[in-house]
Design a protein around this motif. Structure first.
Motif, short mmCIF file in Angstrom:
data_model
loop_
_atom_site.label_atom_id
_atom_site.label_comp_id
_atom_site.label_asym_id
_atom_site.label_seq_id
_atom_site.Cartn_x
_atom_site.Cartn_y
_atom_site.Cartn_z
N VAL A 1 0.85 -1.21 0.00
CA VAL A 1 0.00 0.00 0.00
C VAL A 1 0.88 1.25 0.00
CG1 VAL A 1 -1.56 1.38 1.46
CG2 VAL A 1 -2.02 -1.05 1.10
N TRP A 2 1.84 1.29 0.94
CA TRP A 2 2.58 2.55 1.16
C TRP A 2 3.76 2.70 0.20
CZ3 TRP A 2 0.14 6.29 3.44
CH2 TRP A 2 -0.92 5.95 4.29
N ASN A 3 4.06 1.62 -0.58
CA ASN A 3 5.06 1.75 -1.65
C ASN A 3 4.40 1.74 -3.01
OD1 ASN A 3 7.87 1.79 -0.40
ND2 ASN A 3 6.87 0.12 0.71
N VAL B 1 7.25 7.49 14.60
CA VAL B 1 6.83 6.21 14.01
C VAL B 1 5.85 6.45 12.86
CG1 VAL B 1 5.66 4.02 14.47
CG2 VAL B 1 7.14 5.03 16.21
N GLY B 2 6.14 5.84 11.71
CA GLY B 2 5.31 6.07 10.53
C GLY B 2 5.39 7.54 10.15
N CYS B 3 6.64 8.01 10.03
CA CYS B 3 6.89 9.46 9.90
C CYS B 3 6.46 10.00 8.55
CB CYS B 3 8.37 9.74 10.13
SG CYS B 3 9.42 8.97 8.86
N CYS C 1 14.26 3.14 6.87
CA CYS C 1 13.19 2.42 6.19
C CYS C 1 13.03 1.07 6.87
CB CYS C 1 13.55 2.25 4.71
SG CYS C 1 12.18 1.60 3.75
N ALA C 2 12.01 0.94 7.70
CA ALA C 2 11.84 -0.28 8.49
C ALA C 2 10.42 -0.36 9.03
CB ALA C 2 12.83 -0.30 9.66
N ASP C 3 10.01 -1.58 9.36
CA ASP C 3 8.74 -1.81 10.04
C ASP C 3 8.97 -1.54 11.53
OD1 ASP C 3 6.50 -2.84 11.29
OD2 ASP C 3 6.45 -4.68 10.12
N ASP D 1 9.80 4.53 8.79
CA ASP D 1 8.64 4.33 7.92
C ASP D 1 8.95 3.19 6.95
OD1 ASP D 1 6.10 6.45 7.30
OD2 ASP D 1 6.49 4.92 5.78
N ILE D 2 7.88 2.56 6.44
CA ILE D 2 8.07 1.48 5.46
C ILE D 2 7.97 1.98 4.02
CG2 ILE D 2 7.32 -0.45 6.92
CD1 ILE D 2 4.53 -0.18 5.61
N SER D 3 7.70 3.29 3.84
CA SER D 3 7.42 3.81 2.49
C SER D 3 8.64 4.49 1.89
CB SER D 3 6.25 4.80 2.56
OG SER D 3 6.11 5.45 1.31
N THR D 4 9.20 3.88 0.85
CA THR D 4 10.37 4.48 0.19
C THR D 4 10.05 5.85 -0.42
OG1 THR D 4 11.22 2.28 -0.25
CG2 THR D 4 12.15 4.04 -1.56
N PRO D 5 8.92 6.00 -1.16
CA PRO D 5 8.67 7.34 -1.73
C PRO D 5 8.48 8.42 -0.68
CG PRO D 5 6.80 5.84 -2.15
CD PRO D 5 7.94 5.01 -1.62
N LEU D 6 7.85 8.08 0.46
CA LEU D 6 7.65 9.10 1.49
C LEU D 6 8.96 9.43 2.20
CD1 LEU D 6 4.10 8.15 2.73
CD2 LEU D 6 4.84 10.34 1.83
N LEU D 7 9.80 8.42 2.39
CA LEU D 7 11.09 8.71 3.04
C LEU D 7 11.98 9.56 2.13
CD1 LEU D 7 11.78 5.32 4.85
CD2 LEU D 7 11.32 7.54 5.92
N ARG E 1 2.17 10.86 14.36
CA ARG E 1 0.96 11.52 13.84
C ARG E 1 0.32 10.55 12.87
NH1 ARG E 1 1.49 17.14 10.48
NH2 ARG E 1 1.92 15.71 8.77
N GLY E 2 -0.53 9.70 13.41
CA GLY E 2 -1.30 8.80 12.55
C GLY E 2 -0.48 7.73 11.84
N GLY E 3 0.61 7.28 12.46
CA GLY E 3 1.43 6.26 11.80
C GLY E 3 1.48 4.94 12.54
N PHE F 1 -1.17 0.75 11.37
CA PHE F 1 -1.03 -0.14 10.21
C PHE F 1 -0.23 -1.42 10.51
CE2 PHE F 1 -1.33 4.30 9.14
CZ PHE F 1 -2.41 4.32 8.29
N PHE F 2 -0.02 -1.70 11.79
CA PHE F 2 0.81 -2.85 12.15
C PHE F 2 0.06 -4.16 11.93
CE2 PHE F 2 2.40 0.46 15.23
CZ PHE F 2 3.60 0.69 14.57
N ALA F 3 0.85 -5.21 11.64
CA ALA F 3 0.26 -6.56 11.55
C ALA F 3 -0.23 -7.00 12.92
CB ALA F 3 1.32 -7.54 11.03
C1 LIG Z 1 -1.41 8.09 7.53
S1 LIG Z 1 0.29 8.10 7.08
C2 LIG Z 1 0.93 9.31 8.23
C3 LIG Z 1 2.28 9.82 7.83
C4 LIG Z 1 2.89 10.89 8.74
N1 LIG Z 1 2.96 10.47 10.13
C5 LIG Z 1 2.16 12.20 8.63
O1 LIG Z 1 1.56 12.64 9.61
O2 LIG Z 1 2.19 12.80 7.53
C6 LIG Z 1 0.84 6.56 7.79
C7 LIG Z 1 2.32 6.28 7.64
O3 LIG Z 1 2.64 5.09 8.37
C8 LIG Z 1 3.59 4.34 7.63
N2 LIG Z 1 3.58 2.95 8.10
C9 LIG Z 1 2.61 2.01 7.89
N3 LIG Z 1 2.95 0.85 8.50
C10 LIG Z 1 4.15 1.06 9.11
C11 LIG Z 1 5.00 0.23 9.89
N4 LIG Z 1 4.69 -1.03 10.18
N5 LIG Z 1 6.18 0.76 10.36
C12 LIG Z 1 6.51 2.05 10.05
N6 LIG Z 1 5.72 2.88 9.32
C13 LIG Z 1 4.56 2.39 8.86
C14 LIG Z 1 3.12 4.53 6.19
O4 LIG Z 1 4.13 4.22 5.26
C15 LIG Z 1 2.74 6.02 6.21
O5 LIG Z 1 3.83 6.83 5.88
#
Ligand SMILES: C[S@@+](CC[C@H](N)C(=O)[O-])C[C@H]1O[C@@H](n2cnc3c(N)ncnc32)[C@H](O)[C@@H]1O
Length: 273
Positions: free
Chosen positions: A12-14, A54-56, A103-105, A78-84, A122-124, A127-129
């Motif tokens: 999803v995030w890539n 976390v999930g930056c 770039c890591a879970d 974060d796990i998203s290469t384009p966002l990082l 902030r909202g990151g 999305f964890f398993a």
């Molecule tokens: C809703 S976005 C929020 C991004 C950022 N915190 C912001 O406020 O703009 C969620 C973010 O969580 C990241 N994410 C999802 N699962 C993750 C995981 N297991 N570990 C780290 N980051 C994760 C996504 O790639 C995405 O960048």
């Protein structure tokens, strides 16, 4: 990247969702800026703190944390290469030297034990398993007495302006969301139940889950907000009559400082024993 526990979210995030967030970094940051005061009041970052974001995503909050924590080091994970990529570019452009990205879970990353004074998001964190495992891993990353602070979505409720407008938008668009969008939305809602939040934070102390109402800026004006909303759906267009209905619904929220819709989040704080 280290092992990602949820390959679906990595896709999803890539994939298109992450690409959309990266391409519209400024819009998402404007939309979410209303959360910053709440988040940083809760996180209480002070100079010298070591901070993990976390999930930056594109790193807006990482950069704020870096300014507050300097000379302390801040890491965005974060796990998203384009966002990082966006995060690194913005951090360099702003001349911030005390922020780095991984770039890591965050669920599985072996962070240095006790290596952080503050973990924030902030909202990151939705999305964890396995949320409980992820928050245990983050507790391990905090020093004893270290703070966890995050904001995550709250159920919209009948008075949520954002919920009403987005609900109408969903009905007007009338398109089946793709599998990535379904996965993103389902995960986004995974911590809406405050009891569930407390459950996954077992092992932390002083857990507080507080409802906060915030304004999200969806566009500079009504046409800009419409364009942004449509850019988030396949096809990206509406017949004229439906477009007019959407514009009508957004108009009451147009202000000199953008189209502002109130919605709700949980502000969550906890302390590592
Ligand atoms: C809703 S976005 C929020 C991004 C950022 N915190 C912001 O406020 O703009 C969620 C973010 O969580 C990241 N994410 C999802 N699962 C993750 C995981 N297991 N570990 C780290 N980051 C994760 C996504 O790639 C995405 O960048």
């Amino acid at each position: 990247m280290t092992f990602v526990a949820d390959p679906r979210q990595a896709a999803v995030w890539n994939g298109p969702v992450g690409a959309h967030w990266a391409a519209h970094q400024d819009r998402y940051d404007a939309m979410l800026a209303g959360l910053n005061d709440t988040l940083f009041d809760a996180a209480a970052v002070t100079p010298g703190d070591r901070v993990l974001d976390v999930g930056c995503g594109a790193g807006a909050t990482t950069r704020i944390a870096a300014r507050l924590a300097a000379p302390g080091q801040v890491v965005g994970v974060d796990i998203s290469t384009p966002l990082l990529e966006r995060a690194r570019a913005s951090t360099a452009a702003e001349g911030i030297a005390n922020a780095a990205y991984e770039c890591a879970d965050a669920q599985t990353r072996p962070f240095p034990a006790g290596g952080y004074d503050v973990v924030l998001s902030r909202g990151g964190v939705m999305f964890f398993a396995d949320h409980a495992a992820a928050f245990r891993n983050l507790a391990r990353a905090l020093r004893p007495g270290g703070r966890l602070a995050f904001v995550c979505p709250r159920p919209p409720g009948p008075h949520s302006e954002e919920g009403r407008v987005l609900g109408l938008f969903g009905r007007l668009v009338d398109a089946e969301p793709g599998p990535d969008q379904v996965a993103a939305r389902t995960a986004m809602a995974s911590l809406m139940d405050p009891d569930r939040i407390r459950e996954v934070l077992a092992g932390y102390e002083e857990v507080a889950v507080v409802p906060v109402t915030v304004e999200a800026v969806w566009g500079r004006d009504v046409p800009d907000a419409v364009e942004f909303l449509l850019s988030r759906v396949p096809g990206g267009a509406l017949p004229a009559s439906r477009l007019a209905e959407l514009e009508e619904a957004l108009r009451p929220f147009a202000t000199d400082t953008g189209v502002r819709l109130r919605g709700g989040v949980w502000r969550v704080t906890a302390v590592r024993p």
